[in-house]
Design an enzyme around this catalytic site. Structure first.
Site, PDB file in Angstrom:
ATOM      1  N   SER A  64     -23.330  -3.556  19.808  1.00 23.40           N
ATOM      2  CA  SER A  64     -22.414  -4.017  18.774  1.00 23.40           C
ATOM      3  C   SER A  64     -22.380  -2.940  17.699  1.00 23.40           C
ATOM      4  CB  SER A  64     -22.906  -5.327  18.157  1.00 23.40           C
ATOM      5  OG  SER A  64     -22.120  -5.603  17.006  1.00 23.40           O
TER       6      SER A  64
ATOM      7  N   ASN B  27     -12.571   1.928  17.124  1.00 24.76           N
ATOM      8  CA  ASN B  27     -11.497   1.021  17.548  1.00 24.76           C
ATOM      9  C   ASN B  27     -11.940  -0.440  17.615  1.00 24.76           C
ATOM     10  OD1 ASN B  27      -8.926   0.379  19.339  1.00 24.76           O
ATOM     11  ND2 ASN B  27     -10.709  -0.294  20.528  1.00 24.76           N
TER      12      ASN B  27
ATOM     13  N   SER C   7      -4.574  -0.761  10.107  1.00 27.98           N
ATOM     14  CA  SER C   7      -3.593  -1.743  10.553  1.00 27.98           C
ATOM     15  C   SER C   7      -2.489  -1.876   9.516  1.00 27.98           C
ATOM     16  CB  SER C   7      -4.297  -3.095  10.719  1.00 27.98           C
ATOM     17  OG  SER C   7      -3.330  -4.119  10.834  1.00 27.98           O
TER      18      SER C   7
ATOM     19  N   TYR D  95      -9.317  -9.214   7.156  1.00 28.42           N
ATOM     20  CA  TYR D  95      -8.945  -8.111   8.061  1.00 28.42           C
ATOM     21  C   TYR D  95      -8.229  -7.001   7.287  1.00 28.42           C
ATOM     22  CZ  TYR D  95      -6.576  -6.119  12.209  1.00 28.42           C
ATOM     23  OH  TYR D  95      -6.093  -5.294  13.187  1.00 28.42           O
TER      24      TYR D  95
ATOM     25  N   LYS E 156      -9.411  -3.181   6.830  1.00 27.79           N
ATOM     26  CA  LYS E 156      -8.593  -2.100   7.386  1.00 27.79           C
ATOM     27  C   LYS E 156      -8.196  -1.092   6.313  1.00 27.79           C
ATOM     28  CE  LYS E 156      -8.308  -2.903  11.795  1.00 27.79           C
ATOM     29  NZ  LYS E 156      -9.184  -2.077  12.680  1.00 27.79           N
TER      30      LYS E 156
ATOM     31  N   ALA F 171       0.670  -3.203  19.051  1.00 31.01           N
ATOM     32  CA  ALA F 171       0.624  -3.297  20.503  1.00 31.01           C
ATOM     33  C   ALA F 171       0.374  -4.727  20.942  1.00 31.01           C
ATOM     34  CB  ALA F 171      -0.491  -2.402  21.036  1.00 31.01           C
TER      35      ALA F 171
HETATM   36  P1  NAD Z   1      -8.873  -6.272  21.583  1.00 29.85           P
HETATM   37  O1  NAD Z   1      -9.442  -7.558  21.095  1.00 29.85           O
HETATM   38  O2  NAD Z   1      -8.255  -6.228  22.946  1.00 29.85           O
HETATM   39  O3  NAD Z   1      -9.940  -5.109  21.505  1.00 29.85           O
HETATM   40  C1  NAD Z   1     -11.001  -5.076  20.598  1.00 29.85           C
HETATM   41  C2  NAD Z   1     -12.245  -4.725  21.375  1.00 29.85           C
HETATM   42  O4  NAD Z   1     -13.331  -4.564  20.444  1.00 29.85           O
HETATM   43  C3  NAD Z   1     -12.656  -5.820  22.363  1.00 29.85           C
HETATM   44  O5  NAD Z   1     -12.804  -5.265  23.658  1.00 29.85           O
HETATM   45  C4  NAD Z   1     -13.981  -6.348  21.793  1.00 29.85           C
HETATM   46  O6  NAD Z   1     -14.900  -6.769  22.791  1.00 29.85           O
HETATM   47  C5  NAD Z   1     -14.486  -5.134  21.031  1.00 29.85           C
HETATM   48  N1  NAD Z   1     -15.443  -5.495  19.974  1.00 29.85           N
HETATM   49  C6  NAD Z   1     -15.328  -6.492  19.062  1.00 29.85           C
HETATM   50  N2  NAD Z   1     -16.396  -6.523  18.268  1.00 29.85           N
HETATM   51  C7  NAD Z   1     -17.211  -5.509  18.661  1.00 29.85           C
HETATM   52  C8  NAD Z   1     -18.468  -5.028  18.212  1.00 29.85           C
HETATM   53  N3  NAD Z   1     -19.114  -5.598  17.184  1.00 29.85           N
HETATM   54  N4  NAD Z   1     -19.018  -3.957  18.838  1.00 29.85           N
HETATM   55  C9  NAD Z   1     -18.381  -3.369  19.882  1.00 29.85           C
HETATM   56  N5  NAD Z   1     -17.188  -3.800  20.365  1.00 29.85           N
HETATM   57  C10 NAD Z   1     -16.604  -4.850  19.760  1.00 29.85           C
HETATM   58  O7  NAD Z   1      -7.780  -5.830  20.487  1.00 29.85           O
HETATM   59  P2  NAD Z   1      -6.862  -4.516  20.356  1.00 29.85           P
HETATM   60  O8  NAD Z   1      -5.517  -4.993  19.958  1.00 29.85           O
HETATM   61  O9  NAD Z   1      -6.997  -3.593  21.518  1.00 29.85           O
HETATM   62  O10 NAD Z   1      -7.494  -3.852  19.038  1.00 29.85           O
HETATM   63  C11 NAD Z   1      -8.058  -2.566  18.991  1.00 29.85           C
HETATM   64  C12 NAD Z   1      -8.081  -2.098  17.547  1.00 29.85           C
HETATM   65  O11 NAD Z   1      -6.749  -1.944  17.064  1.00 29.85           O
HETATM   66  C13 NAD Z   1      -8.758  -3.072  16.577  1.00 29.85           C
HETATM   67  O12 NAD Z   1      -9.473  -2.346  15.592  1.00 29.85           O
HETATM   68  C14 NAD Z   1      -7.599  -3.790  15.944  1.00 29.85           C
HETATM   69  O13 NAD Z   1      -7.926  -4.327  14.682  1.00 29.85           O
HETATM   70  C15 NAD Z   1      -6.602  -2.658  15.848  1.00 29.85           C
HETATM   71  N6  NAD Z   1      -5.223  -3.097  15.693  1.00 29.85           N
HETATM   72  C16 NAD Z   1      -4.545  -3.647  16.722  1.00 29.85           C
HETATM   73  C17 NAD Z   1      -3.231  -4.000  16.540  1.00 29.85           C
HETATM   74  C18 NAD Z   1      -2.423  -4.537  17.656  1.00 29.85           C
HETATM   75  O14 NAD Z   1      -1.208  -4.698  17.445  1.00 29.85           O
HETATM   76  N7  NAD Z   1      -2.984  -4.803  18.801  1.00 29.85           N
HETATM   77  C19 NAD Z   1      -2.618  -3.840  15.290  1.00 29.85           C
HETATM   78  C20 NAD Z   1      -3.336  -3.272  14.260  1.00 29.85           C
HETATM   79  C21 NAD Z   1      -4.649  -2.898  14.478  1.00 29.85           C
END
Ligand code: NAD
Length: 303
Positions: A74, A101, A153, A166, A170, A198
């Site tokens: 983690s 990420n 974000s 959040y 961010k 995404a």
């Molecule tokens: P997701 O939930 O698919 O991926 C996040 C990953 O982080 C997961 O696989 C989870 O197991 C892992 N994770 C969570 N807590 C953790 C920890 N303490 N240690 C290690 N791993 C951990 O979501 P995503 O959309 O792929 O998001 C990826 C990043 O992009 C994130 O930081 C999210 O905030 C950011 N983000 C995503 C979007 C979007 O539109 N999807 C928009 C803005 C920001």
């Protein structure tokens, strides 16, 4: 066109067991990087955990002929993050690239939000990125090379109902990036932010289906590759979604010089539209530039 190639480079991608992180890890490996695939394998709110999430991505990379190692730490666990960096150093002797990420959501309106959910979200996004960046920093300084990406974000930059925790986390990453890019410059450590949009499990409930269709997560990955490439800029806030790429800036208006008199508050109130007028605004290259803008106008007013 300049080719983006990571042959000989070592990358750590957090939260790479699924979503965007998995695609980041696959893309870096496909262009030659050796990748530590980190993921604790929890659910979207951060509960639970399974080591197999990271291992599956490692298997995918190896099946495609790449090199990768799984790590189930983690990012909130400082000792485990340090051990992960050591794992990369022991295996490959360097860490060139970090993609912070990993992330979770604990959405609620601010009125209803528990402080525990506020703290946990800050801990994963902000302290998670601080931990890994702090652990790799001395290695990057010694190597005089480093590329670090913070995942911010649109919520942090511009706000979103129900995401105060959040958004705060961010935007904190943007602040972290601003100073680290200044401190890292002399060591060729370049630090950037990425604000992705995404369709992943994180956005499932938040966006309508036809919009989710357009937002293939693959369309974010090119911005990540540029942001951690040898040719990367520093201090850039990349925004990326649906194949559109933008830059976000923290700008400063020219402002108004009013001096300090008993009625300055009233005069400032009256001058708000002029103060906020965006013509001629700049993007300061350090915090000191805000101060110099202010002092310059004060000195000009005295003449
Ligand atoms: P997701 O939930 O698919 O991926 C996040 C990953 O982080 C997961 O696989 C989870 O197991 C892992 N994770 C969570 N807590 C953790 C920890 N303490 N240690 C290690 N791993 C951990 O979501 P995503 O959309 O792929 O998001 C990826 C990043 O992009 C994130 O930081 C999210 O905030 C950011 N983000 C995503 C979007 C979007 O539109 N999807 C928009 C803005 C920001």
């Amino acid at each position: 066109m300049d080719k983006i190639d990571f042959t000989g480079r070592v990358a750590i991608v957090t939260g790479a067991g699924g979503g965007l992180g998995r695609l980041h890890a696959l893309a870096l490996a496909a262009r030659g990087a050796k990748v530590v695939v980190n993921d604790l394998g929890g659910s979207v709110d951060g509960s639970g955990g399974s080591a197999s999430a990271a291992q599956k991505v490692v298997d995918e990379i190896r099946a495609a002929g790449g090199q990768a190692l799984a790590n189930g730490a983690s990012v909130t666990d400082w000792d485990a993050v340090q051990a992960m960096v050591q794992q990369a150093m022991d295996a490959w002797g360097r860490v060139d690239i970090v993609v912070n990420n990993a992330g979770i959501l604990r959405d609620k309106s601010f009125a209803k939000m528990e402080l525990a959910d506020f703290r946990l979200v800050l801990d994963v996004h902000l302290m998670g990125a601080v931990h890994l960046t702090k652990a790799v920093w001395p290695h990057m300084v010694a190597a005089k090379y480093g590329r670090i990406l913070m995942t911010t974000s649109s919520t942090g930059l511009y706000g979103n109902f129900g995401q105060s925790n959040y958004g705060a986390a961010k935007m904190a990453l943007v602040g972290l990036m601003q100073t680290l890019s200044i401190e890292g410059a002399k060591h060729d450590i370049r630090v950037n932010c990425l604000a992705p949009t995404a369709a992943t499990r994180m956005t499932e409930g938040l966006l309508p289906p036809e919009v989710l269709d357009a937002l293939r997560p693959e369309a974010v990955v090119p911005a990540m590759l540029v942001a951690v490439s040898e040719q990367a800029p520093s201090r850039m806030i990349f925004a990326a979604g649906a194949g559109t790429y933008e830059a976000a800036h923290v700008t400063l208006t020219r402002g108004v010089h009013l001096g300090v008199t008993p009625d300055t508050p009233e005069r400032l109130l009256a001058a708000l539209p002029r103060m906020a007028d965006r013509s001629g605004e700049t993007v300061p290259q350090s915090g000191a530039e805000q101060g110099s803008n202010e002092v310059r106008q004060a000195l000009a007013a005295r003449r």
